[in-house]
Design a protein around this motif. Structure first.
Motif, PDB file in Angstrom:
ATOM      1  N   LEU A 191       0.835  -1.200   0.000  1.00 34.16           N
ATOM      2  CA  LEU A 191       0.000   0.000   0.000  1.00 34.16           C
ATOM      3  C   LEU A 191       0.873   1.255   0.000  1.00 34.16           C
ATOM      4  N   LEU A 192       1.898   1.276   0.859  1.00 40.03           N
ATOM      5  CA  LEU A 192       2.787   2.436   0.920  1.00 40.03           C
ATOM      6  C   LEU A 192       3.512   2.621  -0.409  1.00 40.03           C
ATOM      7  N   ASP A 193       4.023   1.530  -0.961  1.00 40.78           N
ATOM      8  CA  ASP A 193       4.768   1.625  -2.223  1.00 40.78           C
ATOM      9  C   ASP A 193       3.857   2.056  -3.371  1.00 40.78           C
ATOM     10  N   TRP A 239       1.474   4.051  -3.273  1.00 43.63           N
ATOM     11  CA  TRP A 239       1.111   5.459  -3.168  1.00 43.63           C
ATOM     12  C   TRP A 239       2.118   6.350  -3.899  1.00 43.63           C
ATOM     13  N   ARG A 265       3.851   9.766  -4.492  1.00 41.05           N
ATOM     14  CA  ARG A 265       3.514  10.572  -3.318  1.00 41.05           C
ATOM     15  C   ARG A 265       4.024   9.880  -2.060  1.00 41.05           C
ATOM     16  N   ALA A 275       4.258   8.283   1.690  1.00 40.41           N
ATOM     17  CA  ALA A 275       3.366   7.545   2.591  1.00 40.41           C
ATOM     18  C   ALA A 275       4.197   7.004   3.745  1.00 40.41           C
ATOM     19  N   ASN A 325       7.610   4.735   2.378  1.00 41.84           N
ATOM     20  CA  ASN A 325       7.931   4.418   0.994  1.00 41.84           C
ATOM     21  C   ASN A 325       9.112   5.277   0.527  1.00 41.84           C
ATOM     22  N   LEU A 329      -0.958   9.461   4.557  1.00 44.21           N
ATOM     23  CA  LEU A 329      -0.900   9.580   3.103  1.00 44.21           C
ATOM     24  C   LEU A 329      -0.816  11.056   2.726  1.00 44.21           C
ATOM     25  N   TYR A 330       0.151  11.377   1.879  1.00 42.75           N
ATOM     26  CA  TYR A 330       0.391  12.765   1.478  1.00 42.75           C
ATOM     27  C   TYR A 330      -0.037  12.953   0.023  1.00 42.75           C
ATOM     28  N   ASN A 331      -0.974  13.879  -0.165  1.00 41.45           N
ATOM     29  CA  ASN A 331      -1.486  14.199  -1.489  1.00 41.45           C
ATOM     30  C   ASN A 331      -0.988  15.572  -1.911  1.00 41.45           C
TER      31      ASN A 331
END
Length: 284
Positions: free
Chosen positions: A120-122, A124, A127, A129, A142, A259-261
């Protein structure tokens, strides 16, 4: 818990009655180290056996199982949960049915980060994570978070990194104005678990190496959780501004995925893409 209507209270007590009865019925005396004495008309433990195992009065336990309006404490519910061999999820359910807030789950201390979480982190990327625990210890990040926020191999805690990682700190726009809010947010998290040695350890260790943190911690300011904006100045990509959303894991509520958008209208998405291409094109 918040106030509730009489109808909701009655429904909750009915569910408590049925839940305790079914948990009691699934256990045999041998399951809890008791000898089966006498003929049993129904399967499972008797009420007096549960009361004895929990160290409470038979009449009191009977009233609880009948859903009567009686006072209960966390200690007694824990004892009943132990007597009935409840799982962690079942214990939380018992708390809610009894009208109390369940304690925060700490999970298994040696629980590993699953491949699914790492994926999930990878996924993302590009961006950033981050996966952290309740003490803000970094459990996994990530590659984008490593590149964008300046994490290195020595970083193990978000709060420590914020105050002691010179590269990470230098990249933060308006670090001095953000620092009080960061410390106040950590105090708010720690307040949920007074006396937890994990929080105390982070505070004591960081105070020993960062007078700035020690001074801010001494203010006793508290900040409510809110949607965060993180702004950094990357030496290669320039200004990057992100909206950060923190999500608690359903099966590990003491773990949070951050999570960074890229913030719309800031050009962050384009600069982030160029940074990734530069890194991919760089020789190993």
């Amino acid at each position: 818990m918040t106030s509730e209507s009489p109808a909701v209270t009655q429904r909750r007590r009915e569910q408590l009655r049925d839940f305790l009865r079914t948990r009691r019925a699934r256990l045999a005396p041998g399951d809890v180290g008791l000898a089966a004495v006498g003929r049993r008309r129904t399967p499972g433990l008797r009420r007096e056996e549960v009361a004895m195992l929990a160290g409470v009065g038979v009449s009191w336990y009977t009233w609880l199982e009948q859903g009567r309006d009686i006072k209960v404490s966390a200690e007694v519910l824990d004892a009943i949960g132990g007597a009935l061999r409840l799982t962690a999820v079942e214990r939380s359910h018992l708390y809610l049915l009894a009208g109390l807030n369940p304690p925060l789950s700490r999970g298994a201390r040696d629980a590993a980060v699953t491949p699914e979480l790492r994926h999930l982190l990878d996924a993302w990327a590009p961006r950033p994570a981050v996966l952290r625990d309740r003490y803000w210890n970094l459990l996994a990040i990530n590659e984008a978070a490593r590149t964008v926020f300046g994490y290195d191999g020595t970083d193990h805690n978000c709060l420590f990194t914020f105050f002691t990682n010179a590269r990470h700190r230098a990249m933060h726009l308006h670090w001095e104005s953000v620092a009080p809010t960061v410390v106040a947010a950590y105090r708010a998290d720690a307040a949920h678990s007074p006396g937890d040695p994990g929080f105390d350890r982070v505070v004591d260790d960081l105070s020993a190496v960062s007078p700035e943190f020690a001074d801010l911690w001494a203010r006793h300011d508290v900040a409510a959780p809110a949607q965060a904006v993180k702004a950094v100045h990357h030496p290669e990509a320039g200004d990057l501004i992100f909206d950060m959303t923190s999500l608690a894991m359903a099966d590990r509520p003491d773990w949070h995925v951050e999570l960074y958008n890229s913030r719309p209208g800031t050009g962050t998405e384009d600069r982030l893409e160029r940074l990734v291409h530069i890194r991919l094109a760089a020789p190993a």
